[in-house]
Design an enzyme around this catalytic site. Structure first.
Site, short mmCIF file in Angstrom:
data_model
loop_
_atom_site.label_atom_id
_atom_site.label_comp_id
_atom_site.label_asym_id
_atom_site.label_seq_id
_atom_site.Cartn_x
_atom_site.Cartn_y
_atom_site.Cartn_z
N LYS A 10 -4.50 2.38 -0.95
CA LYS A 10 -4.28 3.68 -1.59
C LYS A 10 -2.80 3.87 -1.86
O LYS A 10 -1.93 3.22 -1.28
CB LYS A 10 -4.82 4.82 -0.71
CG LYS A 10 -4.17 4.92 0.67
CD LYS A 10 -2.86 5.68 0.73
CE LYS A 10 -2.34 5.81 2.15
NZ LYS A 10 -0.92 6.30 2.20
N PRO A 93 -0.13 -5.95 2.99
CA PRO A 93 0.96 -5.98 3.98
C PRO A 93 0.81 -4.86 5.00
O PRO A 93 0.23 -3.81 4.71
CB PRO A 93 2.21 -5.79 3.12
CG PRO A 93 1.73 -5.07 1.91
CD PRO A 93 0.34 -5.57 1.65
N ALA A 96 3.03 -0.61 5.33
CA ALA A 96 3.42 -0.47 3.93
C ALA A 96 3.19 0.92 3.37
O ALA A 96 3.67 1.24 2.28
CB ALA A 96 2.64 -1.48 3.07
N GLY A 97 2.41 1.77 4.06
CA GLY A 97 2.05 3.05 3.49
C GLY A 97 0.92 2.95 2.48
O GLY A 97 0.70 3.87 1.69
N LEU A 98 0.18 1.84 2.51
CA LEU A 98 -0.92 1.60 1.58
C LEU A 98 -2.28 1.85 2.22
O LEU A 98 -3.31 1.67 1.57
CB LEU A 98 -0.85 0.17 1.03
CG LEU A 98 0.42 -0.20 0.25
CD1 LEU A 98 0.37 -1.66 -0.18
CD2 LEU A 98 0.61 0.71 -0.96
N GLY A 100 -3.87 0.21 4.69
CA GLY A 100 -4.70 -0.96 4.94
C GLY A 100 -5.60 -0.81 6.15
O GLY A 100 -6.81 -1.04 6.07
N GLY A 101 -5.04 -0.42 7.29
CA GLY A 101 -5.83 -0.27 8.50
C GLY A 101 -6.87 0.83 8.39
O GLY A 101 -8.01 0.67 8.84
N SER A 102 -6.49 1.93 7.76
CA SER A 102 -7.44 3.04 7.58
C SER A 102 -8.59 2.62 6.68
O SER A 102 -9.76 2.95 6.93
CB SER A 102 -6.72 4.25 6.98
OG SER A 102 -5.75 4.76 7.87
N ASP A 135 -6.12 9.36 7.44
CA ASP A 135 -6.35 8.74 6.13
C ASP A 135 -7.75 8.15 5.99
O ASP A 135 -8.20 7.89 4.87
CB ASP A 135 -5.34 7.62 5.88
CG ASP A 135 -4.01 8.12 5.36
OD1 ASP A 135 -3.92 9.32 5.00
OD2 ASP A 135 -3.06 7.32 5.31
#
Length: 293
Positions: A10, A93, A96-98, A100-102, A135
């Site tokens: 995201k 990555p 990253a603020g993307l 990924g884990g969420s 998130d």
């Protein structure tokens, strides 16, 4: 039974912090947008137990991992007496603020619910997702959303007319930013910690129009204040994108990935080529359409 599930990322087009809440969380307003780059998870049902493996050896594969916790919470909430083997192919990555884990956690809830005959309804899945992280509920659907509260209160949105046909250029610099550090640093920026309400709604008005540059001008991220101070290269990335014709360029989440909105994928690939000529090739990068189809 084996099931494969993509786990998209995201971007935060707007991330406005409105102050600290009595419960210790921060009040937010943020516009979340799906990003068509993704991890992949493979699920194989088994009689009992949870086993998690991952292509990235740096990630834990026990209860410290959101995927593992999501699986455990699913079995506890659903009452399903079974187990699962999960393999996480990590492409996004970290730090990253993307999201990924969420996204991985949400994909796990959705996949297990599918594998075991949908014992949990939408509201139950949302409740589990919110317990896993602010998130996580966003990733239960693949469309943009306005998130408020601590990020778990969602208003689902359609794809934005102003960005139709556009593309995202996303760059991760090779280092991460810890979210707890970013929140702690906001205390040094009181005007950012107590942002002006309404930024997200103002951006939504522009995003519903037909001018991508006007929409991009409304993008905002409160965490740029501490992040750009400590990591000035991120500000240089945004300045580069802006000077090379991006409609808007911001950091996503608490960092450290930076994104730009450009006219189309071809323009994004040209911009990324120029970016690498300027900053080098040792970055994670992606160019993807804003909208599906």
């Amino acid at each position: 039974m084996e099931l494969q599930k993509p786990s998209p990322a995201k971007l935060n087009l707007v991330l406005n912090v409105l102050g600290r809440r009595p419960d210790g969380y921060h009040e937010l307003e943020t516009i979340l947008h799906p990003l068509a780059v993704q991890d992949r998870l493979v699920f194989e049902t088994r009689p009992h137990g949870i086993e998690l493996t991952c292509t990235d050896p740096r990630l834990p594969t026990d209860d410290r991992n959101l995927v593992y916790r999501a699986a455990r919470m699913f079995f506890e909430a659903s009452g399903v007496r079974a187990g699962v083997r999960i393999h996480l192919e990590k492409r996004l990555p970290q730090g990253a603020g993307l999201g990924g884990g969420s996204g991985n956690a949400a994909a796990t809830l959705l996949a297990l619910n599918e594998c075991f005959g949908a014992p949990l309804g939408e509201s139950a899945l949302h409740e589990l997702a919110a317990r896993l992280g602010s998130d996580v509920p966003f990733f239960l659907r693949g469309v943009p959303a306005l998130a408020t509260g601590r990020g778990e209160c969602l208003e689902w949105l359609d794809w934005f007319p102003a960005l139709r046909g556009c593309a995202f250029v996303v760059v991760h610099p090779g280092f991460g930013i810890a979210t707890p550090w970013a929140y702690a640093q906001l205390r040094r920026f009181p005007e950012v910690l107590h942002g002006t309400p309404g930024r997200a709604r103002a951006a939504l008005v522009a995003l519903q129009g037909d001018d991508p540059r006007k929409a991009g001008a409304e993008f905002y991220n409160a965490f740029e204040a501490p992040a750009f101070e400590k990591f000035p290269v991120l500000a240089l990335y945004c300045e580069f994108f802006a000077s090379h014709g991006a409609y808007g360029a911001r950091m996503s989440g608490s960092g450290s990935a930076v994104f730009a909105v450009v006219p189309d994928v071809a323009a994004g690939e040209r911009m990324l080529e120029a970016f690498k000529d300027r900053f080098g090739n040792r970055v994670w990068a992606a160019v993807v359409p804003v909208c599906p189809g």
